[in-house]
Design an enzyme around this catalytic site. Structure first.
Site, PDB file in Angstrom:
ATOM      1  N   TYR A  60      28.377  47.026  57.593  1.00  0.00           N
ATOM      2  CA  TYR A  60      28.983  48.360  57.633  1.00  0.00           C
ATOM      3  C   TYR A  60      30.511  48.288  57.559  1.00  0.00           C
ATOM      4  O   TYR A  60      31.153  49.241  57.148  1.00  0.00           O
ATOM      5  CB  TYR A  60      28.592  49.091  58.927  1.00  0.00           C
ATOM      6  CG  TYR A  60      27.281  49.843  58.864  1.00  0.00           C
ATOM      7  CD1 TYR A  60      26.118  49.223  58.433  1.00  0.00           C
ATOM      8  CD2 TYR A  60      27.213  51.175  59.254  1.00  0.00           C
ATOM      9  CE1 TYR A  60      24.921  49.915  58.387  1.00  0.00           C
ATOM     10  CE2 TYR A  60      26.014  51.875  59.215  1.00  0.00           C
ATOM     11  CZ  TYR A  60      24.873  51.237  58.780  1.00  0.00           C
ATOM     12  OH  TYR A  60      23.700  51.928  58.743  1.00  0.00           O
ATOM     13  N   LYS A  85      17.359  37.406  59.215  1.00  0.00           N
ATOM     14  CA  LYS A  85      16.805  36.994  57.918  1.00  0.00           C
ATOM     15  C   LYS A  85      17.340  35.586  57.687  1.00  0.00           C
ATOM     16  O   LYS A  85      18.008  35.285  56.688  1.00  0.00           O
ATOM     17  CB  LYS A  85      17.257  37.996  56.829  1.00  0.00           C
ATOM     18  CG  LYS A  85      16.600  37.798  55.488  1.00  0.00           C
ATOM     19  CD  LYS A  85      15.139  38.238  55.434  1.00  0.00           C
ATOM     20  CE  LYS A  85      14.529  37.887  54.099  1.00  0.00           C
ATOM     21  NZ  LYS A  85      13.063  38.099  54.058  1.00  0.00           N
ATOM     22  N   ASP A 124      19.742  49.790  62.096  1.00  0.00           N
ATOM     23  CA  ASP A 124      19.689  51.152  61.557  1.00  0.00           C
ATOM     24  C   ASP A 124      18.284  51.438  61.035  1.00  0.00           C
ATOM     25  O   ASP A 124      17.685  52.470  61.339  1.00  0.00           O
ATOM     26  CB  ASP A 124      20.718  51.284  60.429  1.00  0.00           C
ATOM     27  CG  ASP A 124      20.706  52.666  59.803  1.00  0.00           C
ATOM     28  OD1 ASP A 124      20.675  53.653  60.569  1.00  0.00           O
ATOM     29  OD2 ASP A 124      20.713  52.763  58.568  1.00  0.00           O
ATOM     30  N   ASP A 173      14.836  53.717  62.921  1.00  0.00           N
ATOM     31  CA  ASP A 173      14.130  54.876  62.346  1.00  0.00           C
ATOM     32  C   ASP A 173      12.618  54.664  62.387  1.00  0.00           C
ATOM     33  O   ASP A 173      11.860  55.598  62.646  1.00  0.00           O
ATOM     34  CB  ASP A 173      14.563  55.124  60.886  1.00  0.00           C
ATOM     35  CG  ASP A 173      15.750  56.081  60.784  1.00  0.00           C
ATOM     36  OD1 ASP A 173      16.594  56.079  61.711  1.00  0.00           O
ATOM     37  OD2 ASP A 173      15.831  56.837  59.796  1.00  0.00           O
TER      38      ASP A 173
HETATM   39  C1  IPM Z   1      22.582  56.195  62.493  1.00  0.00           C
HETATM   40  C2  IPM Z   1      22.933  56.856  61.179  1.00  0.00           C
HETATM   41  C3  IPM Z   1      24.326  56.379  60.762  1.00  0.00           C
HETATM   42  C4  IPM Z   1      24.268  54.875  60.593  1.00  0.00           C
HETATM   43  C5  IPM Z   1      24.876  57.073  59.499  1.00  0.00           C
HETATM   44  C6  IPM Z   1      24.899  58.581  59.639  1.00  0.00           C
HETATM   45  C7  IPM Z   1      26.229  56.557  59.138  1.00  0.00           C
HETATM   46  O1  IPM Z   1      21.960  56.585  60.232  1.00  0.00           O
HETATM   47  O2  IPM Z   1      23.329  56.365  63.465  1.00  0.00           O
HETATM   48  O3  IPM Z   1      21.536  55.537  62.547  1.00  0.00           O
HETATM   49  O4  IPM Z   1      23.855  54.391  59.541  1.00  0.00           O
HETATM   50  O5  IPM Z   1      24.655  54.179  61.533  1.00  0.00           O
HETATM   51 MG    MG Z   2      20.240  55.578  60.987  1.00  0.00          MG
END
Ligand code: IPM
Ligand code: MG
Length: 361
Positions: free
Chosen positions: A141, A192, A248, A252
């Site tokens: 990032y 990885k 990230d 999810d």
């Molecule tokens: C998260 C979001 C953020 C990230 C985005 C909005 C930049 O997906 O907090 O998981 O990728 O960190």
């Molecule tokens: Mg995210």
């Protein structure tokens, strides 16, 4: 002494969900005499529109003085056409980096009443309680070089760089080992390391830390396998520690196991436990402003703020219990409704009312 909470409602559904969490924080303030003082500032798209930058100087000043920060969400189609460096999401990265919020805690806990809302069979997820510890201030990032450029042969090329120093790995590793020590004593480091040197070093450092934390059982898993295992047998995990990008993605997946991404809170901490708290979900522009968003992830984020940044564990317990109570009453926002008898589908504000009612019980 006053303690300042900075509210950053942001974009999309952010303002609606932060409004409900603010009510809950006011309740905690009154009950436990926390002397909270609230400030509000712009971050993300709203800040681009009003102040000309996704992380304006005024927000930066307030953030550096706050005892805790509660964020809604940033981003939306309105700003999608902007160059990468000017997008709302960069405001979020800027505040994470500015405050050195390297430790992102994303607990995925299933409330028992939501077992039928999960995309997995309820026996696979009932009792699920996984903590993802995501490195948040480094990795791909932030790594340089980055950008889109034209090569000497005229072909355009996009570049990002995944890099971690030993020190960056060690400090997130230590937080994860400490978290595992306080929970089930099992830590799975996700990498990885069969391909990427940056994660070979990651694995080496995790191994070296395990000497110090001999009471914690450390294991390693490749990220592709971890993604599969999370949907195959999620209860095998206690604490997962991983890099910014992998965290990230995996968070999810973990969110969906709990019924909805609308349920997942997060805390982003630095070495001083000053923190930024935000729901894992995004700004959901498709349902913004129509009272449909689930405020529970933000309310649970406010509970984490009380616990980690204000030392008000009792208030946090009360709020988590109240969320559980409203779910047991059958209250659901659209995202967690599964059409079972006894459910009542509510809007954002009414869900906030329900939590307030449960708190006053
Ligand atoms: C998260 C979001 C953020 C990230 C985005 C909005 C930049 O997906 O907090 O998981 O990728 O960190
Ligand atoms: Mg995210």
């Amino acid at each position: 002494m006053n303690r300042t909470i900075l509210l950053l409602p942001g974009d999309g559904i952010g303002p609606e969900v932060v409004r409900e969490a603010h009510r809950v924080l006011n309740w905690a303030d009154a009950k436990y005499e926390l002397n909270l003082y609230f400030a509000e500032a712009n971050l993300g798209g709203v800040a681009i529109d009003r102040d000309g930058a996704a992380y304006p100087e005024a927000t930066r000043e307030l953030a550096s003085e706050a005892d805790g920060i509660l964020l809604g969400a940033v981003g939306g189609p309105k700003w999608d056409g902007l160059p990468a460096a000017d997008r709302p999401e960069r405001g979020l990265l800027a505040i994470r980096s500015d405050l050195d919020l390297f430790c992102n805690l994303r607990p995925a806990m299933l409330f028992s009443d939501l077992a039928t809302a999960s995309s997995l069979r309820s026996e696979l997820v009932s009792g699920l309680d996984v903590l993802i510890v995501r490195e948040l201030a480094g990795g791909i990032y932030f790594g340089e070089p980055r950008g889109i450029s034209v090569r000497a042969d005229g072909v355009r090329e996009g570049i990002n760089t995944d890099r971690y120093s030993e020190g960056e790995i060690r400090r997130i590793g230590r937080m994860a080992f400490e978290a595992a020590r306080k929970r089930g004593g099992r830590l799975c480091s996700v990498d990885k390391a069969n391909i990427l040197e940056v994660t070979m070093l990651w694995r080496e450092v995790m191994e070296s830390l395990s000497v110090e934390f001999s009471d914690v059982n450390l294991s390693h898993m490749y990220v592709d396998n971890a993604a599969m295992q999370l949907v195959r047998e999620p209860k095998q995990f206690d604490v997962i520690v991983t890099s910014n990008l992998f965290g990230d993605i995996l968070s999810d997946i973990a969110a969906m196991l709990t019924g909805s991404i609308g349920m997942l809170p997060s805390a982003s901490l630095n070495a001083d436990s000053c923190g930024l708290y935000e729901p894992v979900h995004g700004s959901a522009p498709d349902i913004a402003g129509v009272d449909k968003a689930n405020p529970l992830a933000t309310i649970l984020s406010a509970a984490m703020l009380l616990r980690f940044s204000l030392g008000a564990a009792n208030a946090a317990d009360d709020i988590e219990r109240a969320v559980s109570t409203v779910l047991a009453w059958g209250m659901r926002t659209g995202d967690i409704a599964s059409g079972m008898p006894g459910e009542r589908v509510l809007g954002t504000a009414a869900m906030g009312d329900a939590v307030m009612a449960a708190l006053q019980e």
